[in-house]
Design an enzyme around this catalytic site. Structure first.
Site, mmCIF file in Angstrom:
data_model
loop_
_atom_site.group_PDB
_atom_site.id
_atom_site.type_symbol
_atom_site.label_atom_id
_atom_site.label_comp_id
_atom_site.label_asym_id
_atom_site.label_seq_id
_atom_site.Cartn_x
_atom_site.Cartn_y
_atom_site.Cartn_z
ATOM 1 N N HIS A 1 0.796 -1.223 0.000
ATOM 2 C CA HIS A 1 0.000 0.000 0.000
ATOM 3 C C HIS A 1 0.830 1.276 0.000
ATOM 4 C CE1 HIS A 1 -3.496 -2.189 -0.347
ATOM 5 N NE2 HIS A 1 -3.605 -2.608 0.893
ATOM 6 N N GLU B 1 4.575 -12.336 -3.018
ATOM 7 C CA GLU B 1 3.276 -12.954 -3.303
ATOM 8 C C GLU B 1 3.086 -12.922 -4.806
ATOM 9 O OE1 GLU B 1 0.146 -10.949 -1.311
ATOM 10 O OE2 GLU B 1 0.978 -11.320 0.660
ATOM 11 N N ARG C 1 -0.757 -3.027 -10.289
ATOM 12 C CA ARG C 1 -1.519 -1.884 -9.772
ATOM 13 C C ARG C 1 -0.779 -1.144 -8.651
ATOM 14 N NH1 ARG C 1 -6.417 -4.890 -6.624
ATOM 15 N NH2 ARG C 1 -6.721 -5.780 -8.679
HETATM 16 N N1 PXP Z 1 -1.176 -12.417 3.131
HETATM 17 C C1 PXP Z 1 -1.588 -12.479 1.852
HETATM 18 C C2 PXP Z 1 -1.420 -13.773 1.115
HETATM 19 C C3 PXP Z 1 -2.155 -11.373 1.201
HETATM 20 O O1 PXP Z 1 -2.545 -11.468 -0.078
HETATM 21 C C4 PXP Z 1 -2.245 -10.160 1.917
HETATM 22 C C5 PXP Z 1 -2.789 -8.944 1.234
HETATM 23 O O2 PXP Z 1 -1.918 -8.548 0.221
HETATM 24 C C6 PXP Z 1 -1.794 -10.134 3.246
HETATM 25 C C7 PXP Z 1 -1.289 -11.278 3.847
HETATM 26 C C8 PXP Z 1 -1.857 -8.888 4.069
HETATM 27 O O3 PXP Z 1 -3.193 -8.542 4.257
HETATM 28 P P1 PXP Z 1 -3.575 -7.167 4.942
HETATM 29 O O4 PXP Z 1 -3.143 -6.081 4.004
HETATM 30 O O5 PXP Z 1 -5.057 -7.252 5.089
HETATM 31 O O6 PXP Z 1 -2.829 -7.114 6.246
#
Ligand code: PXP
Length: 277
Positions: A9, A75, A54
């Site tokens: 973010h 990821e 994005r």
């Molecule tokens: N784990 C995975 C596999 C995710 O896709 C995300 C979101 O990108 C997160 C953890 C972290 O989630 P959050 O932003 O809700 O803490």
């Protein structure tokens, strides 16, 4: 218990102003965010390289690969160009997630039962061949966990979204029970267990009751808090919550009893501390 900080973010904010602009110094820079998170004690840095780019882009991942001092967890969806990218830049860890263009964030766990019949095992082997530890982001479902164990992946990341979205004490307790059963089964089958999604300063304490968790991957809430208190303080605040459960193996000792002071998301939390009986 370890903390992985997801910095997607920071790039989302950058893209809000600088999408498509390559001149100048686009800010905020995810590299700085990773650096600040590590200085505050984060154990790993996570980014999601989405097909639509994005937020995080290829250059971010390349620079993070060169600058992250802890561990870089990428990821990614199981698509040929992204897998080839991961093979080339070799993050320490790769977490395979399902990806939909329209979603705001990852919405559900991977359907490993279905994916295992296609190219998933080959993808996992390809990533492992270049030294990447592979994790599968899955729901707390026994069939998915059994299927994950058969793929050869080292880790699963349990999807904590349903827990985070629970609104009542009963629903929260039911989700913790599911996650606990899932973690126990995964451990029995030889999988290592991480967790993440939707965890924040109010609900993370509750997740510590789940056994065998090694790393919690947390993004949105840390980045949101960092707007007001700075990245280092936001990471330290989260570390203070999770550090009550740790030992040298990284596998959590179960606290005797954790009770969240707040149970409803609509209530303003007075504190995120634990009550230990
Ligand atoms: N784990 C995975 C596999 C995710 O896709 C995300 C979101 O990108 C997160 C953890 C972290 O989630 P959050 O932003 O809700 O803490």
């Amino acid at each position: 218990m370890k903390l992985g900080v997801n910095i997607d973010h920071v790039a989302t904010l950058r893209q809000a102003r600088y999408k498509g602009i390559i001149d100048g110094v686009p800010e905020p820079d995810p590299i700085w965010a990773a650096n600040a998170a590590e200085l505050a004690g984060a154990h790993s840095i996570t980014v999601h390289l989405r097909e639509d780019r994005r937020h995080i882009n290829d250059l971010d991942v390349r620079l993070l690969r060169q600058t992250v001092q802890t561990r870089l967890n990428l990821e990614l969806a199981d698509t040929p160009s992204i897998i080839a990218f991961a093979e080339r830049f070799k993050p320490d860890e790769a977490c395979l997630v399902p990806e939909k263009r329209q979603e705001l964030t990852t919405e559900g766990g991977l359907d490993v039962i279905r994916a295992a019949q296609s190219k998933l095992p080959t993808t996992i082997a390809r990533l492992q061949r270049v030294g990447i530890k592979v994790s599968l982001f899955i729901d707390a479902d026994s069939e998915q966990i059994r299927a994950a164990a058969d793929t050869g992946a080292e880790f699963i990341e349990l999807h904590t979204g349903p827990y985070a979205n629970s609104q009542t004490l009963e629903a929260i307790a039911a989700e913790i029970k599911k996650l606990t059963a899932a973690a126990n089964l995964a451990h029995k089958l030889g999988l290592r267990v991480n967790a993440g999604h939707g965890l924040n300063y109010q609900n993370t304490a509750g997740i510590l009751a789940v056994p065998y968790l090694e790393t919690l991957n947390i993004g949105h809430s840390i980045i949101a808090r960092s707007v007001f208190v700075g990245m280092r303080q936001a990471v330290r605040d989260m570390l203070a919550i999770i550090s009550c459960v740790s030992n040298s193996t990284g596998i959590n000792r179960r606290p005797r009893l954790h009770t969240l002071r707040t149970t409803k998301l609509s209530q303003r939390p007075r504190a995120y501390s634990l009550v230990e009986n």
